[in-house]
Design a protein around this motif. Structure first.
Motif: not given
Length: 1006
Positions: A688-713
């Motif tokens: 499709i390539r033009y569906d902005a609603s798809l991007v907006m629907s998927l972004m909460p998958l990242l922002t709704d959870r708090q990912w805790e990056p570790g130190s070091g590594g």
């Protein structure tokens, strides 16, 4: 006349090539009938104009050339004389040929008449037309005429080096020879004649040393080891020993015609075949039925090749340029893979040479999976066996055409031989033949029993039988019971080297890039690694003209599936039956049914009922059983006897995406569980390539959870070290190494991961729930999906959405990079890889914990960089990233900065080095920068993969990163160390260039 020569003449596969000696003797003397005589006459004509000194030099050089048999000297004289004559005016060269070669007259007609009367194709290197008589003339510059003469459609004499009446066709100088050697059509015709016919050289002596014949003889000797088609040169008795020594390494056999030249006419007259032993064409030329049969069999294989369809020169390409030799294994492919892992190097499970199989066995059973290329494989082996045996005709018989009565195999053989013109009636004896029996099945007892009985009684010189995988044990037992012991070979899967070979066949400009793209699609979409699949993908990419590892894999998959569906078939008419669009609609609705039920397959009756309901809704009159059978035959659906499923899970996801584009409710179904239906949603975004609603629907998958990056590594700050200086002797040693060519083995194209994994289809849906996944696995799935959706939604309007989404995605790729290297599950995987890769001795000398620590970081960094390159990097997203960097990134976290650096590296757009410098400014001596990103940048510098304006900037960046972790006592020490590093990096780039030049050299030579 030797027995071998008599057999060649009787086999009706002879082509006679007459050399200059024929005309020289026929005209009663050398004169202008030979090359030497023609050039001498030209020198005499030019003596008054060019001066006696010039003329004497040319004469001396010409004599020296013939005395020393020096072709280079001879060609230099030819070039001088030809150029001097042409300088006299446009017509001077034609006049010279007309007044010399054109004036030749026959004084000794017996040899000419004997050659003219032979019912074989007649070729000559002479410029005169003394041999042509009533036969007519064909010149190499008119390939259609040459082709007709070689196939016996006309009696024309083929002039391989031109004819005096057409001055532009004359091959006299080195430039002319280059023109002839560069003519693909001329060389292909010569090679075809050399491959299938016994060439008889008459009147040549040392003439076979000329550049054209030297190249032809060299090619034939290299291509056929050994050759089943011998070539001959007629000679006097006193010349036999010298010619035999000259042709020790070729397939040319001296044949003595007598003691003097006067014995030649009688010898040629004896070459006339008996009238009842040959079949003549309407033109009066002996028909080589066996050679024609083998050639027709080869042309059919070439015509069926998907690769050949993408070539402009399809009519002239050889089998080796269109069909990959079969990949044969002594065991099934799955067992072969297990053995490679558990017993690397075990020869008992490695590939079998298909030529050796064809040459060394009477009955060969080839076992192949569905769509593995079984028919092509048995035909290739049958043709190879027929050529090896010489006068054998390859006959392809389909087991499915055999009837359950009488002598089914015998009847089909008789029918095939008669239809090909090898026999005149059903009672005629079959010619010597090699049998290719396709699709044999022991599960059809009434037919298979009779076929095996016919096979036992047959006179086939070799039988190549094809059967489906899983049925081979019963077939082997049935053959053994009948007294037949078969050699068994299993069709394997293509390796990355095979893919590269097929990419070379396609004649695209950049086969390495094409290979990388095809490997990427095969792995990402988990497609079967068969020649057919690879060929289709290569054709799709070659036709599109867009070949890059960043090319949308969905669009490639869509084009690939479109070809399976019949896209572009001119014979289809949607008004009278299903075309490609109709079949696509059926599959899209079936995919919707599978997704809604969350299953990978349904009972056949359920699929038929679903199709009938769909046809009723669309008021179609199609029969579900016919449509289902057609889709299975096309390789889009699979039937296991009870259930119907998509042939590959990627097909299910693609058609589900197509359905979601048409049905908003179905799209909502996919978005309700996005990670479960991630593959379908990723394909939807790319379609499709033009569906902005798809991007907006998927972004909460990242922002709704708090990912805790570790130190070091990978973000560990490395300690500062002292500078390491190298002495001048070592630097000079490095420079000397730059000019040394590496061994050819270092240049093999190989992808270890591709070659060591199977192509079994993956489950269509995840087998683990979100709750069962580790945080790292969940993050990987999530960022992978969101990245693909963002990248492929490139027609969405609005800068803010893209920039905001891109920054969030980069953050989470950085988080994944940090979390992955310290994840216990990931470390266990790395430990397993290390254990499997090392010998017991190596493991004993290795600190495994340290190795796991270091390699976990390397795998995490390479996985993240590769993930960004494959799922996110796009020119459409480079603009918002560049704007964000130019606006200032002092507040960016290390995670976003490193992910952004990987993005820049993946695309390498103009100015990327400067922007990467901004991202890395003040980031410290981090492991991921010093031990990973630096080496990526050095690789780009060594491989010259940067624009000229970025090259020096990239060198300076590499020097900065190299010195970032070094402590210098003085400014001069820093400058001195930087200069040594600069010289080392420049030397390393020279070394890399030498390696690339060495790698390309064989391709140029071939």
């Amino acid at each position: 006349m030797s027995q071998t020569f008599r057999e060649a003449v009787r086999s009706n596969s002879v082509i006679v090539i007459a050399g200059a000696g024929i005309s020289a003797n026929a005209t009663g003397g050398a004169g202008t009938a030979t090359w030497r005589g023609l050039l001498m006459e030209g020198i005499e004509r030019l003596e008054d104009l060019r001066g006696q000194r010039w003329a004497n030099l040319q004469r001396q050089t010409l004599e020296l050339a013939f005395d020393d048999n020096d072709m280079a000297l001879l060609l230099s004289v030819a070039q001088s004389v030809s150029a001097a004559i042409r300088q006299l005016g446009d017509a001077a060269f034609a006049t010279w040929l007309s007044e010399t070669v054109g004036q030749l007259r026959v004084s000794n007609a017996r040899v000419i008449q004997a050659l003219e009367s032979l019912p074989f194709p007649l070729l000559t290197t002479n410029y005169d037309t003394l041999l042509d008589g009533d036969r007519g003339t064909a010149v190499w510059t008119h390939p259609t005429d040459v082709q007709a003469a070689l196939t016996g459609q006309t009696r024309r004499v083929v002039h391989l080096h031109g004819v005096w009446e057409e001055p532009d066709s004359v091959v006299l100088t080195a430039v002319d020879y280059d023109r002839l050697l560069q003519s693909d059509v001329a060389q292909s015709l010569q090679r075809a004649a050399s491959s299938l016919h016994s060439l008889v050289y008459v009147g040549f002596g040392a003439g076979l040393d000329d550049p054209n014949f030297s190249e032809l003889i060299k090619w034939h000797s290299s291509a056929f080891k050994p050759s089943s088609v011998p070539h001959f040169v007629l000679c006097r008795a006193e010349d036999e020993r010298a010619l035999a020594a000259t042709h020790t390494r070729t397939h040319i056999i001296p044949v003595v015609y007598g003691d003097t030249y006067d014995d030649l006419p009688a010898f040629l007259e004896q070459m006339q075949p008996l009238d009842d032993s040959v079949v003549l064409s309407p033109a009066g030329i002996v028909q080589d039925l066996v050679g024609e049969a083998q050639s027709a069999f080869e042309r059919r294989l070439v015509a069926d090749s998907v690769i050949a369809e993408s070539r402009q020169d399809v009519e002239s390409i050889a089998l080796a340029d269109a069909v990959l030799p079969p990949v044969l294994l002594p065991v099934p492919y799955a067992e072969h893979l297990r053995a490679r892992k558990s017993r690397p190097g075990d020869p008992s499970t490695e590939r079998i040479d298909p030529s050796e199989v064809a040459h060394g066995h009477d009955v060969i059973l080839i076992v192949g999976d569905e769509n593995s290329g079984l028919s092509t494989t048995i035909d290739w082996i049958a043709l190879e066996a027929a050529r090896f045996l010489g006068g054998a005709v390859p006959l392809h018989i389909s087991f499915r055409a055999c009837q359950p009565s009488g002598h089914p195999l015998r009847d089909q053989l008789v029918h095939e031989a008669r239809s090909r013109g090898f026999t005149r009636s059903n009672d005629s004896a079959l010619p010597p033949y090699v049998l290719a029996l396709d699709d044999f099945s022991a599960s059809v007892p009434r037919v298979s029993e009779r076929v095996i009985r016919d096979l036992v009684a047959s006179e086939a010189l070799c039988a190549v039988i094809g059967c489906a995988a899983g049925a081979e044990d019963e077939v082997i037992e049935r053959l053994r019971t009948a007294g037949i012991t078969a050699s068994v070979g299993y069709i394997g899967r293509l390796s990355s080297r095979d893919v590269r070979t097929m990419a070379d066949m396609s004649a695209v400009a950049d086969p390495e890039k094409l290979t990388a793209t095809v490997l990427g699609v095969i792995q990402a979409e988990n497609l079967p690694r068969t020649p057919y699949t690879i060929a289709l993908l290569i054709t799709v990419l070659a036709r599109s003209g867009v070949i890059s590892p960043q090319t949308s894999q969905t669009s490639i998959l869509d084009d690939y599936v479109g070809m399976l569906l019949g896209r572009g078939d001119p014979h289809e008419d949607a008004r009278v039956g299903l075309d490609q669009n109709g079949r696509e609609a059926v599959l899209a609705q079936l995919a919707q049914e599978f997704v809604q039920r969350r299953v990978g397959g349904l009972l056949e009756i359920e699929v038929l009922e679903h199709m009938q309901a769909a046809f009723d809704r669309m008021t179609w009159k199609e029969r579900p059983t016919d449509v289902l059978r057609n889709l299975i035959k096309r390789g889009l659906l699979r039937w296991d006897g009870r259930h119907v499923s998509f042939a590959r899970s990627s097909f299910l996801h693609l058609f589900a995406a197509k359905r979601a584009a048409m049905d908003a409710e179905f799209k909502a179904t996919l978005l309700a569980d996005p990670l479960f239906f991630a593959s379908a949603l990723a394909h939807y975004a790319a379609l499709i390539r033009y569906d902005a609603s798809l991007v907006m629907s998927l972004m909460p998958l990242l922002t709704d959870r708090q990912w805790e990056p570790g130190s070091g590594g990978v973000f560990e700050e490395l300690p500062i070290s002292e500078p390491e200086f190298r002495d001048e002797v070592m630097l000079e040693h490095d420079a000397a190494l730059d000019l040394r060519s590496p061994s050819p083995e270092t240049h093999e194209i190989e992808n270890a991961f591709f070659d060591r994994t199977d192509d079994q289809d993956r489950p269509p849906f995840p087998i683990t729930t979100d709750e069962q996944l580790s945080p790292v696995s969940t993050l990987f799935r999530t960022v992978d999906l969101v990245s693909k959706a963002l990248r492929d939604s490139d027609q969405v309007e609005g800068h803010d959405l893209k920039r905001s989404a891109l920054m969030t995605v980069l953050d989470h790729w950085g988080y994944l990079l940090s979390l992955m290297s310290s994840d216990p599950t990931f470390r266990d995987f790395v430990r397993q890889v290390i254990d499997e890769s090392l010998t017991e001795k190596d493991r004993a000398n290795l600190d495994t914990d340290d190795a796991v620590e270091e390699w976990s970081k390397i795998f995490a960094a390479s996985g993240t960089a590769g993930g960004i390159a494959v799922t996110l990097a796009s020119r459409r997203l480079s603009a918002p990233l560049e704007v964000a960097i130019d606006d200032g990134c002092s507040d960016w976290t290390e995670h976003r900065a490193l992910a952004g650096a990987f993005f820049l590296y993946a695309l390498q757009e103009d100015g990327w080095v400067g922007r990467m410098r901004v991202l890395l400014e003040g980031r410290g001596n981090l492991w991921v920068v010093a031990r990973f990103l630096l080496y990526l940048c050095l690789g780009a510098f060594f491989d010259d993969r940067v624009a000229n304006q970025d090259s020096d900037a990239l060198l300076q960046l590499c020097l900065d990163l190299s010195q970032r972790g070094t402590n210098y006592k003085t400014k001069d020490e820093r400058i001195s160390h930087r200069e040594q590093l600069r010289r080392k990096y420049l030397n390393d780039r020279l070394r890399a260039r030498a390696e690339r030049k060495d790698r390309q050299a064989p391709a140029i030579a071939n």
